[in-house]
Design a protein around this motif. Structure first.
Motif, PDB file in Angstrom:
ATOM      1  N   GLY A 217     -18.230  -0.754   0.946  1.00 29.58           N
ATOM      2  CA  GLY A 217     -18.422  -2.305   2.837  1.00 29.58           C
ATOM      3  C   GLY A 217     -17.712  -3.362   1.746  1.00 29.58           C
ATOM      4  O   GLY A 217     -16.562  -4.191   2.200  1.00 29.58           O
TER       5      GLY A 217
ATOM      6  N   ALA B 246     -13.391   2.756   5.084  1.00 29.67           N
ATOM      7  CA  ALA B 246     -11.931   2.325   6.462  1.00 29.67           C
ATOM      8  C   ALA B 246     -11.683   2.397   7.760  1.00 29.67           C
ATOM      9  O   ALA B 246     -11.032   1.604   8.260  1.00 29.67           O
ATOM     10  CB  ALA B 246     -10.557   2.461   5.562  1.00 29.67           C
ATOM     11  N   ALA B 247     -12.005   3.885   7.560  1.00 28.32           N
ATOM     12  CA  ALA B 247     -12.502   4.220   9.351  1.00 28.32           C
ATOM     13  C   ALA B 247     -12.794   3.602   9.919  1.00 28.32           C
ATOM     14  O   ALA B 247     -12.793   3.438  11.316  1.00 28.32           O
ATOM     15  CB  ALA B 247     -12.527   5.708   8.677  1.00 28.32           C
TER      16      ALA B 247
ATOM     17  N   ALA C 138     -16.822  -6.271  10.476  1.00 29.32           N
ATOM     18  CA  ALA C 138     -15.280  -5.374  10.760  1.00 29.32           C
ATOM     19  C   ALA C 138     -14.985  -7.018  11.763  1.00 29.32           C
ATOM     20  O   ALA C 138     -14.027  -7.097  11.758  1.00 29.32           O
ATOM     21  CB  ALA C 138     -15.434  -4.290  10.612  1.00 29.32           C
TER      22      ALA C 138
ATOM     23  N   VAL D  58     -14.374  -3.396   0.267  1.00 29.72           N
ATOM     24  CA  VAL D  58     -12.906  -2.958   1.327  1.00 29.72           C
ATOM     25  C   VAL D  58     -13.023  -4.055   1.917  1.00 29.72           C
ATOM     26  O   VAL D  58     -11.848  -4.622   2.546  1.00 29.72           O
ATOM     27  CB  VAL D  58     -13.470  -2.043   1.930  1.00 29.72           C
ATOM     28  CG1 VAL D  58     -12.529  -1.775   3.295  1.00 29.72           C
ATOM     29  CG2 VAL D  58     -12.999  -0.428   1.724  1.00 29.72           C
ATOM     30  N   LEU D  59     -14.332  -4.664   2.896  1.00 31.68           N
ATOM     31  CA  LEU D  59     -14.219  -6.021   3.448  1.00 31.68           C
ATOM     32  C   LEU D  59     -14.140  -7.697   2.201  1.00 31.68           C
ATOM     33  O   LEU D  59     -13.784  -8.587   3.334  1.00 31.68           O
ATOM     34  CB  LEU D  59     -15.765  -6.174   4.436  1.00 31.68           C
ATOM     35  CG  LEU D  59     -15.398  -5.447   5.884  1.00 31.68           C
ATOM     36  CD1 LEU D  59     -17.045  -5.032   5.202  1.00 31.68           C
ATOM     37  CD2 LEU D  59     -15.308  -5.560   6.379  1.00 31.68           C
TER      38      LEU D  59
ATOM     39  N   VAL E 265     -14.263   1.096   9.623  1.00 29.23           N
ATOM     40  CA  VAL E 265     -13.756  -0.618   9.510  1.00 29.23           C
ATOM     41  C   VAL E 265     -12.245  -1.053  10.908  1.00 29.23           C
ATOM     42  O   VAL E 265     -13.030  -1.866  11.366  1.00 29.23           O
ATOM     43  CB  VAL E 265     -12.501  -1.508   8.609  1.00 29.23           C
ATOM     44  CG1 VAL E 265     -12.150  -2.519   8.373  1.00 29.23           C
ATOM     45  CG2 VAL E 265     -14.201  -1.736   7.084  1.00 29.23           C
ATOM     46  N   GLY E 266     -11.906   0.277  10.967  1.00 24.25           N
ATOM     47  CA  GLY E 266     -10.861   0.381  12.077  1.00 24.25           C
ATOM     48  C   GLY E 266     -11.110   0.333  13.061  1.00 24.25           C
ATOM     49  O   GLY E 266     -10.989  -0.089  14.149  1.00 24.25           O
TER      50      GLY E 266
ATOM     51  N   GLU F  78     -13.908   5.197   0.193  1.00 22.94           N
ATOM     52  CA  GLU F  78     -13.143   4.277   0.857  1.00 22.94           C
ATOM     53  C   GLU F  78     -12.545   4.317   1.604  1.00 22.94           C
ATOM     54  O   GLU F  78     -11.992   4.089   2.968  1.00 22.94           O
ATOM     55  CB  GLU F  78     -11.860   3.534   0.219  1.00 22.94           C
ATOM     56  CG  GLU F  78     -12.643   2.697  -1.599  1.00 22.94           C
ATOM     57  CD  GLU F  78     -11.700   1.968  -1.969  1.00 22.94           C
ATOM     58  OE1 GLU F  78     -10.353   1.092  -1.610  1.00 22.94           O
ATOM     59  OE2 GLU F  78     -11.971   1.607  -2.959  1.00 22.94           O
ATOM     60  N   GLU F  79     -12.051   6.002   1.852  1.00 25.47           N
ATOM     61  CA  GLU F  79     -11.566   6.094   3.403  1.00 25.47           C
ATOM     62  C   GLU F  79     -12.555   6.204   4.476  1.00 25.47           C
ATOM     63  O   GLU F  79     -11.951   6.524   5.766  1.00 25.47           O
ATOM     64  CB  GLU F  79     -10.567   7.660   2.831  1.00 25.47           C
ATOM     65  CG  GLU F  79     -11.400   8.884   2.977  1.00 25.47           C
ATOM     66  CD  GLU F  79     -11.958   8.694   1.268  1.00 25.47           C
ATOM     67  OE1 GLU F  79     -12.488   9.790   1.190  1.00 25.47           O
ATOM     68  OE2 GLU F  79     -11.835   8.222   0.274  1.00 25.47           O
TER      69      GLU F  79
END
Length: 177
Positions: free
Chosen positions: A137, A70-71, A106, A140-141, A73-74, A66-67
């Motif tokens: 993904g 998340a990276a 994203a 997270v999304l 996506v950011g 997940e990390e």
């Protein structure tokens, strides 16, 4: 613009220059050594050390988590879309196509997952997005299983026949200028 260029490691310098990329997302094995193309600034280059595996706990390999997503996506949300985003992994077949799908959602979350997956498939017959990255993904999304279903619907890509970089729009056709 909103174009994503997906490439194998061996072609990143050539494609960064050809497509005038200014930002790059690298999904490579931990501690893998490579040179960032000079046209990509260090501040707009995200390197994620993950192996191309589908399950955690596979020896000393690093599974996408997940990390990492998340990276992605950011980083994608910080992409100004004025120049193409270069996304690469070792062969440009599994990790980078999955990351490209995540990046596209994203920056344009209202688009249809199936349409996005179909754009990816039209751009590359051999892309086989990493299922672990896709599943994380999706979670997270907040896609509710739509991204997983869309990637499953396009199926496994054709057998690898060599380096085949490709590009596709991160935006739905209706959003293109």
């Amino acid at each position: 613009m909103g174009t994503i260029v997906v490439a194998p490691l061996g072609r990143i310098a050539e494609l960064a220059v050809r497509h005038r990329c200014r930002e790059m997302l690298s999904l490579v094995a931990p501690k893998q050594d490579f040179h960032r193309p000079a046209v990509i600034s260090a501040g707009r280059h995200l390197i994620l050390g993950v192996n191309d595996i589908a399950f955690a706990g596979t020896g000393n390999l690093v599974a996408p988590g997940e990390e990492h997503v998340a990276a992605i996506v950011g980083f994608a949300r910080g992409w100004d879309r004025q120049a193409p985003l270069l996304v690469h992994c070792m062969m440009g077949v599994s990790r980078s196509p999955a990351a490209a799908l995540i990046a596209a959602l994203a920056v344009a979350p209202d688009q249809d997952d199936h349409d996005l997956a179909q754009r990816l498939r039209r751009a590359s017959a051999q892309a086989t997005p990493n299922v672990r990255l896709v599943a994380i993904g999706d979670h997270v999304l907040g896609r509710g299983g739509k991204l997983v279903a869309a990637v499953k619907a396009i199926g496994r890509g054709a057998d690898y026949v060599g380096e085949s970089p490709f590009s596709f729009s991160a935006l739905p056709e209706s959003a293109e200028p």
